[in-house]
Design a protein around this motif. Structure first.
Motif, PDB file in Angstrom:
ATOM      1  N   MET A 228      20.119  19.547   5.801  1.00  0.00           N
ATOM      2  CA  MET A 228      19.154  18.825   4.970  1.00  0.00           C
ATOM      3  C   MET A 228      18.842  17.455   5.562  1.00  0.00           C
ATOM      4  SD  MET A 228      20.109  19.822   1.012  1.00  0.00           S
ATOM      5  CE  MET A 228      21.872  19.473   1.151  1.00  0.00           C
ATOM      6  N   GLU A 229      19.871  16.795   6.099  1.00  0.00           N
ATOM      7  CA  GLU A 229      19.647  15.486   6.717  1.00  0.00           C
ATOM      8  C   GLU A 229      18.779  15.624   7.959  1.00  0.00           C
ATOM      9  OE1 GLU A 229      22.223  11.746   8.570  1.00  0.00           O
ATOM     10  OE2 GLU A 229      23.239  13.404   7.550  1.00  0.00           O
ATOM     11  N   ALA A 230      19.038  16.669   8.753  1.00  0.00           N
ATOM     12  CA  ALA A 230      18.232  16.892   9.954  1.00  0.00           C
ATOM     13  C   ALA A 230      16.786  17.204   9.582  1.00  0.00           C
ATOM     14  CB  ALA A 230      18.831  18.032  10.773  1.00  0.00           C
ATOM     15  N   ALA A 231      16.588  18.004   8.529  1.00  0.00           N
ATOM     16  CA  ALA A 231      15.229  18.335   8.099  1.00  0.00           C
ATOM     17  C   ALA A 231      14.502  17.081   7.616  1.00  0.00           C
ATOM     18  CB  ALA A 231      15.280  19.382   6.986  1.00  0.00           C
ATOM     19  N   GLU A 232      15.228  16.207   6.928  1.00  0.00           N
ATOM     20  CA  GLU A 232      14.626  14.961   6.449  1.00  0.00           C
ATOM     21  C   GLU A 232      14.241  14.061   7.611  1.00  0.00           C
ATOM     22  OE1 GLU A 232      15.744  11.169   3.534  1.00  0.00           O
ATOM     23  OE2 GLU A 232      17.075  12.907   3.670  1.00  0.00           O
ATOM     24  N   GLN A 233      15.109  13.973   8.610  1.00  0.00           N
ATOM     25  CA  GLN A 233      14.807  13.161   9.786  1.00  0.00           C
ATOM     26  C   GLN A 233      13.609  13.728  10.552  1.00  0.00           C
ATOM     27  OE1 GLN A 233      16.122  10.252  10.594  1.00  0.00           O
ATOM     28  NE2 GLN A 233      17.507  10.296   8.838  1.00  0.00           N
ATOM     29  N   ALA A 234      13.550  15.067  10.656  1.00  0.00           N
ATOM     30  CA  ALA A 234      12.431  15.693  11.363  1.00  0.00           C
ATOM     31  C   ALA A 234      11.119  15.431  10.628  1.00  0.00           C
ATOM     32  CB  ALA A 234      12.675  17.199  11.492  1.00  0.00           C
ATOM     33  N   GLU A 235      11.168  15.466   9.297  1.00  0.00           N
ATOM     34  CA  GLU A 235       9.962  15.198   8.508  1.00  0.00           C
ATOM     35  C   GLU A 235       9.500  13.762   8.698  1.00  0.00           C
ATOM     36  OE1 GLU A 235       8.474  15.371   3.829  1.00  0.00           O
ATOM     37  OE2 GLU A 235      10.457  16.124   4.409  1.00  0.00           O
ATOM     38  N   LYS A 236      10.465  12.832   8.724  1.00  0.00           N
ATOM     39  CA  LYS A 236      10.107  11.425   8.945  1.00  0.00           C
ATOM     40  C   LYS A 236       9.511  11.230  10.338  1.00  0.00           C
ATOM     41  CE  LYS A 236      13.537   9.355   5.823  1.00  0.00           C
ATOM     42  NZ  LYS A 236      14.743   8.495   5.750  1.00  0.00           N
ATOM     43  N   ALA A 237      10.108  11.890  11.334  1.00  0.00           N
ATOM     44  CA  ALA A 237       9.597  11.764  12.700  1.00  0.00           C
ATOM     45  C   ALA A 237       8.189  12.348  12.807  1.00  0.00           C
ATOM     46  CB  ALA A 237      10.541  12.470  13.671  1.00  0.00           C
ATOM     47  N   GLU A 238       7.944  13.482  12.142  1.00  0.00           N
ATOM     48  CA  GLU A 238       6.619  14.098  12.174  1.00  0.00           C
ATOM     49  C   GLU A 238       5.586  13.202  11.513  1.00  0.00           C
ATOM     50  OE1 GLU A 238       4.439  18.239  10.662  1.00  0.00           O
ATOM     51  OE2 GLU A 238       6.616  17.953  10.449  1.00  0.00           O
ATOM     52  N   LYS A 239       5.967  12.597  10.400  1.00  0.00           N
ATOM     53  CA  LYS A 239       5.056  11.697   9.700  1.00  0.00           C
ATOM     54  C   LYS A 239       4.730  10.487  10.563  1.00  0.00           C
ATOM     55  CE  LYS A 239       4.599   8.976   5.457  1.00  0.00           C
ATOM     56  NZ  LYS A 239       5.261   8.558   4.180  1.00  0.00           N
ATOM     57  N   ALA A 240       5.776   9.945  11.218  1.00  0.00           N
ATOM     58  CA  ALA A 240       5.551   8.791  12.093  1.00  0.00           C
ATOM     59  C   ALA A 240       4.637   9.154  13.257  1.00  0.00           C
ATOM     60  CB  ALA A 240       6.887   8.265  12.605  1.00  0.00           C
ATOM     61  N   GLU A 241       4.789  10.374  13.789  1.00  0.00           N
ATOM     62  CA  GLU A 241       3.955  10.812  14.901  1.00  0.00           C
ATOM     63  C   GLU A 241       2.504  10.964  14.457  1.00  0.00           C
ATOM     64  OE1 GLU A 241       2.720  11.970  18.631  1.00  0.00           O
ATOM     65  OE2 GLU A 241       4.584  11.008  17.975  1.00  0.00           O
ATOM     66  N   ARG A 242       2.289  11.503  13.253  1.00  0.00           N
ATOM     67  CA  ARG A 242       0.919  11.634  12.740  1.00  0.00           C
ATOM     68  C   ARG A 242       0.276  10.271  12.561  1.00  0.00           C
ATOM     69  NH1 ARG A 242       3.134  15.548   9.078  1.00  0.00           N
ATOM     70  NH2 ARG A 242       2.995  13.977   7.415  1.00  0.00           N
ATOM     71  N   GLU A 243       1.042   9.316  12.041  1.00  0.00           N
ATOM     72  CA  GLU A 243       0.505   7.969  11.842  1.00  0.00           C
ATOM     73  C   GLU A 243       0.188   7.307  13.171  1.00  0.00           C
ATOM     74  OE1 GLU A 243       3.417   5.985   9.509  1.00  0.00           O
ATOM     75  OE2 GLU A 243       2.798   6.903   7.611  1.00  0.00           O
ATOM     76  N   ARG A 244       1.038   7.538  14.177  1.00  0.00           N
ATOM     77  CA  ARG A 244       0.774   6.952  15.500  1.00  0.00           C
ATOM     78  C   ARG A 244      -0.481   7.547  16.120  1.00  0.00           C
ATOM     79  NH1 ARG A 244       1.221   8.157  20.567  1.00  0.00           N
ATOM     80  NH2 ARG A 244       2.049  10.230  20.080  1.00  0.00           N
ATOM     81  N   ALA A 245      -0.627   8.886  15.970  1.00  0.00           N
ATOM     82  CA  ALA A 245      -1.807   9.541  16.534  1.00  0.00           C
ATOM     83  C   ALA A 245      -3.072   9.079  15.839  1.00  0.00           C
ATOM     84  CB  ALA A 245      -1.653  11.064  16.403  1.00  0.00           C
ATOM     85  N   ALA A 246      -2.989   8.893  14.530  1.00  0.00           N
ATOM     86  CA  ALA A 246      -4.150   8.417  13.784  1.00  0.00           C
ATOM     87  C   ALA A 246      -4.517   6.995  14.192  1.00  0.00           C
ATOM     88  CB  ALA A 246      -3.869   8.477  12.281  1.00  0.00           C
ATOM     89  N   ALA A 247      -3.504   6.163  14.419  1.00  0.00           N
ATOM     90  CA  ALA A 247      -3.759   4.780  14.825  1.00  0.00           C
ATOM     91  C   ALA A 247      -4.417   4.739  16.200  1.00  0.00           C
ATOM     92  CB  ALA A 247      -2.452   3.995  14.826  1.00  0.00           C
ATOM     93  N   GLU A 248      -3.980   5.595  17.122  1.00  0.00           N
ATOM     94  CA  GLU A 248      -4.570   5.631  18.459  1.00  0.00           C
ATOM     95  C   GLU A 248      -6.013   6.111  18.412  1.00  0.00           C
ATOM     96  OE1 GLU A 248      -2.011   8.089  20.757  1.00  0.00           O
ATOM     97  OE2 GLU A 248      -0.493   6.510  21.059  1.00  0.00           O
ATOM     98  N   ALA A 249      -6.320   6.974  17.434  1.00  0.00           N
ATOM     99  CA  ALA A 249      -7.684   7.488  17.308  1.00  0.00           C
ATOM    100  C   ALA A 249      -8.573   6.552  16.509  1.00  0.00           C
ATOM    101  CB  ALA A 249      -7.655   8.867  16.657  1.00  0.00           C
ATOM    102  N   GLY A 250      -7.996   5.467  16.022  1.00  0.00           N
ATOM    103  CA  GLY A 250      -8.756   4.502  15.241  1.00  0.00           C
ATOM    104  C   GLY A 250      -9.010   4.935  13.830  1.00  0.00           C
ATOM    105  N   GLU A 251      -8.249   5.895  13.342  1.00  0.00           N
ATOM    106  CA  GLU A 251      -8.416   6.378  11.982  1.00  0.00           C
ATOM    107  C   GLU A 251      -7.476   5.620  11.057  1.00  0.00           C
ATOM    108  OE1 GLU A 251      -7.671  10.497  11.979  1.00  0.00           O
ATOM    109  OE2 GLU A 251      -9.312  11.002  13.343  1.00  0.00           O
ATOM    110  N   PRO A 252      -7.910   5.441   9.788  1.00  0.00           N
ATOM    111  CA  PRO A 252      -7.026   4.759   8.830  1.00  0.00           C
ATOM    112  C   PRO A 252      -5.827   5.634   8.495  1.00  0.00           C
ATOM    113  CG  PRO A 252      -8.941   5.661   7.708  1.00  0.00           C
ATOM    114  CD  PRO A 252      -9.180   5.848   9.193  1.00  0.00           C
ATOM    115  N   THR A 253      -4.680   5.026   8.210  1.00  0.00           N
ATOM    116  CA  THR A 253      -3.463   5.761   7.860  1.00  0.00           C
ATOM    117  C   THR A 253      -3.119   5.636   6.402  1.00  0.00           C
ATOM    118  OG1 THR A 253      -2.112   3.847   8.419  1.00  0.00           O
ATOM    119  CG2 THR A 253      -2.509   5.468  10.164  1.00  0.00           C
ATOM    120  N   GLY A 254      -3.890   4.829   5.675  1.00  0.00           N
ATOM    121  CA  GLY A 254      -3.547   4.582   4.286  1.00  0.00           C
ATOM    122  C   GLY A 254      -4.356   5.394   3.299  1.00  0.00           C
ATOM    123  N   GLY A 255      -5.094   6.418   3.782  1.00  0.00           N
ATOM    124  CA  GLY A 255      -5.874   7.245   2.882  1.00  0.00           C
ATOM    125  C   GLY A 255      -7.339   7.158   3.220  1.00  0.00           C
TER     126      GLY A 255
END
Length: 261
Positions: A228-255
């Protein structure tokens, strides 16, 4: 089907490289679950004190109060040391029930009757839960091994080992009851008391040893907390990666953008 319920392949054997670690973990878990040497002392001492005093002076009240007193003292010591108190608490309650029962009936043998009935009930619980597919030993040790109930659907080898261990506990306790209950009717208080004291430790050690044998040969436990801890960490890492990709594309991350923004 969740990740906790997916069946895994059962090899029936512990991997060689994990054999030593598995045995060490099993020993530590059994020591924790059953209280170790101190837990055995706390289990035996009140009954030993009762039968010793009663053998000497036949004083039911003194024997009963002495047994209850030493059980309370052992509980207080654990509380002061901030140790695990479940074994001491169970000892106090068991002795208290015996004292109340013996005082009420006026029969010193009745000091032992609640404990004997508890042993019989526990033996039946081991057998019935095993027949129902949820062996009691697995329910007791699953949280200790951090596997909870994952052994029921994901680790058939451990479920089989828990079933064997529960059968061992149930049959050993039934054999103990087969000795004690006839003595309750036929023997005097001191004879019953000394036999009961003698039978406190050896059957317990035999059952614990068989449990260790069965579990040491079983596949290692599945640490569901780590999963469960590993799944939680993986989810956090995936979310962080999506936010980074959105920031590089110039897209808003807050909705979504508000109109006119």
């Amino acid at each position: 089907m969740t990740s906790l319920d997916k069946p895994t392949q059962d090899t029936g054997q512990t991997p060689p490289e994990d054999g030593h670690d598995s045995r060490a973990v099993t020993e530590a878990a059994l020591f924790q679950a059953f209280g170790g040497i101190r837990g055995m002392v706390e289990t035996v001492l009140p009954g030993l004190l009762f039968v010793t005093i009663y053998t000497i002076n036949k004083d039911l009240h003194l024997s009963a109060l002495a047994a209850l007193g030493v059980a309370v003292v052992m509980l207080v010591v654990r509380l002061l040391r901030r140790d695990t108190v479940k074994h001491a608490f169970s000892g106090v309650f068991g002795v208290a029930f015996g004292v109340v029962f013996a005082m009420f009936t006026g029969n010193a043998k009745d000091f032992y009757l609640p404990g004997m009935l508890y042993t019989l009930g526990l033996a039946l619980a081991y057998i019935i839960t095993t027949l129902a597919g949820v062996p009691l030993i697995g329910l007791m040790l699953g949280p200790v091994f951090k596997e909870n109930l994952s052994w029921r659907t994901r680790n058939p080898g451990r479920k089989k080992a828990y079933a064997k261990a529960s059968w061992a506990w149930g049959l050993i306790l039934l054999a103990k009851c087969a000795i004690l209950f006839p003595l309750y009717w036929w023997a005097d208080t001191t004879q019953l008391g000394w036999v009961l004291v003698i039978l406190k430790i050896p059957p317990f050690l035999l059952a614990v040893w068989l449990t260790w044998v069965f579990l040491a040969k079983a596949p290692p436990p599945i640490d569901v907390f780590a999963e469960m801890e590993a799944a939680e960490q993986a989810e956090k890492a995936e979310k962080a990666e999506r936010e980074r990709a959105a920031a590089e594309a110039g897209e808003p991350t807050g909705g979504r953008h508000r109109k006119g923004a």
